[in-house]
Write an enzyme that holds these catalytic residues in place. Structure first.
Site, PDB file in Angstrom:
ATOM      1  N   LYS A  58       0.838  -1.206   0.000  1.00  0.00           N
ATOM      2  CA  LYS A  58       0.000   0.000   0.000  1.00  0.00           C
ATOM      3  C   LYS A  58       0.870   1.252   0.000  1.00  0.00           C
ATOM      4  O   LYS A  58       0.649   2.190  -0.769  1.00  0.00           O
ATOM      5  CB  LYS A  58      -0.940  -0.008   1.215  1.00  0.00           C
ATOM      6  CG  LYS A  58      -2.068  -1.027   1.071  1.00  0.00           C
ATOM      7  CD  LYS A  58      -2.841  -1.268   2.366  1.00  0.00           C
ATOM      8  CE  LYS A  58      -3.857  -2.389   2.173  1.00  0.00           C
ATOM      9  NZ  LYS A  58      -4.548  -2.788   3.400  1.00  0.00           N
TER      10      LYS A  58
ATOM     11  N   GLN B 141      -4.424  -1.159   9.706  1.00  0.00           N
ATOM     12  CA  GLN B 141      -4.428  -2.507   9.125  1.00  0.00           C
ATOM     13  C   GLN B 141      -5.049  -3.509  10.098  1.00  0.00           C
ATOM     14  O   GLN B 141      -4.668  -3.561  11.270  1.00  0.00           O
ATOM     15  CB  GLN B 141      -2.985  -2.906   8.768  1.00  0.00           C
ATOM     16  CG  GLN B 141      -2.874  -4.235   8.065  1.00  0.00           C
ATOM     17  CD  GLN B 141      -3.523  -4.246   6.681  1.00  0.00           C
ATOM     18  OE1 GLN B 141      -3.395  -3.308   5.900  1.00  0.00           O
ATOM     19  NE2 GLN B 141      -4.251  -5.312   6.381  1.00  0.00           N
TER      20      GLN B 141
ATOM     21  N   ASP C 168     -10.630   3.540   3.956  1.00  0.00           N
ATOM     22  CA  ASP C 168     -10.934   2.108   3.879  1.00  0.00           C
ATOM     23  C   ASP C 168     -12.447   1.877   3.800  1.00  0.00           C
ATOM     24  O   ASP C 168     -12.893   0.800   3.435  1.00  0.00           O
ATOM     25  CB  ASP C 168     -10.408   1.403   5.155  1.00  0.00           C
ATOM     26  CG  ASP C 168      -9.310   0.403   4.844  1.00  0.00           C
ATOM     27  OD1 ASP C 168      -9.118   0.086   3.657  1.00  0.00           O
ATOM     28  OD2 ASP C 168      -8.646  -0.050   5.801  1.00  0.00           O
TER      29      ASP C 168
END
Ligand code: NAP
Length: 288
Positions: free
Chosen positions: A53, A97, A120
């Site tokens: 990412k 994460q 997200d």
């Protein structure tokens, strides 16, 4: 029939080139789009994901910071970091994460992220916005699947879409996005009595389960479009999806491969969301 491949790498390249162009335009105004990626603990798969990412951001003109913390970090410490990132004007998107260590309440942490920086799309405000058709950040994986359908010019209106899987990050938001495009949507899960009876009716099938060969050729209507979100390993340790690719590609009209399908699209949509967050912040910033 041999299905046409929907190439996630090629589509990602096109979309990322657009991200890079728009990021350069923002930079010219003095704003560099920024993503903060927070990793707690040493989960091996998570380490690979966050590295990818961060690198993808850097490759496309976005600023990205990776904050790595020990698995002993407390929930209060993590919440304090999220709050600091919420208030950091150089950061437009925040990604924590998952999974987090067991002593940290992941939902509490997600809810602490400002919805304006929730790239997200996991915050309950983002989920609610998707549910009600209001603007908000869409979870990257199902958003990427929608872009793949769009890339083949597929018109969802009036079509029957079957989503296999009902997780909050893939299955449910996927179903909402398909519904928003006026497909008739069926959501299947582990308690679905006859999965094959459902999938055989589908014009579009999205498999998001995490088990090999959940979808085989005998379960697919000829000409259906098949999107494979699953990420599994075969006996040789090779990455594979939920779909029996060789069998299903002889029946479907379009199919996504694994690897090289939904995977790269997930990161691409993270870049798109981060860029959009920066563009919105720039539009709200006082003129100077
Ligand atoms: P998850 O939270 O484990 O959800 C799996 C879903 O599959 C659940 O809703 C479960 O039903 C359902 N299911 C399990 N067995 C089934 C069966 N035999 N028939 C029908 N449904 C069944 O997983 P997830 O996070 O949604 O991820 C799904 C897969 O996508 C995983 O392989 C994951 O690695 C992959 N993934 C890939 C990407 C990417 O970027 N390519 C991103 C995210 C996830 P219940 O709810 O009834 O338990």
């Amino acid at each position: 029939m041999t299905a046409q491949l929907i190439d996630g790498n090629a589509l990602s390249q096109t979309l990322r080139a657009d991200v890079a162009k728009r990021a350069a335009a923002l930079k010219a105004q003095g704003i560099t789009p920024g993503l903060a990626v927070v990793l707690v603990g040493d989960n091996q798969a998570s380490q690979v994901y966050v590295r990818n990412k961060v690198k993808s951001c850097q490759d496309n003109g976005l600023h990205s910071v990776l904050e790595k913390y020990d698995a002993t970090m407390t929930e209060a410490e993590l919440l304090a970091r999220v709050e600091a990132l919420n208030n950091d004007p150089s950061i437009h998107g925040i990604l924590v994460q998952l999974p987090l260590p067991a002593h940290i309440d992941a939902q509490k942490v997600i809810e602490a992220i400002s919805p304006a920086k929730d790239v997200d799309g996991f915050h309950i405000a983002s989920a609610g916005a998707l549910m009600t058709g209001l603007p908000g950040y869409w979870p990257c994986t199902p958003y990427g699947c929608m872009k793949m359908l769009e890339s083949i010019g597929y018109k969802l209106r009036g079509k029957h879409a079957v989503v296999i899987g009902r997780s909050n990050i893939v299955g449910k938001p996927m179903a909402m996005m398909l519904l928003q495009e006026s497909a008739t949507v069926t959501i299947c899960h582990s308690a679905t009595a006859d999965l094959k009876a459902m999938t055989l009716q589908a014009d579009v099938i999205v498999a998001a389960v995490g088990k090999r060969n959940v979808l085989t050729a005998d379960m697919v209507k000829p000409g259906a479009v098949v999107i494979d979100v699953g990420m599994n390993r075969d006996e040789q340790g090779k990455l594979c999806g939920d779909v029996d690719f060789e069998g299903v590609k002889a029946v479907a009209s379009h199919i996504t491969p694994v690897p090289g399908g939904v995977g790269p699209m997930t990161i691409t949509m993270l870049l798109v969301n981060t860029l959009q967050a920066a563009e919105l912040a720039a539009a709200q910033a006082p003129a100077h």
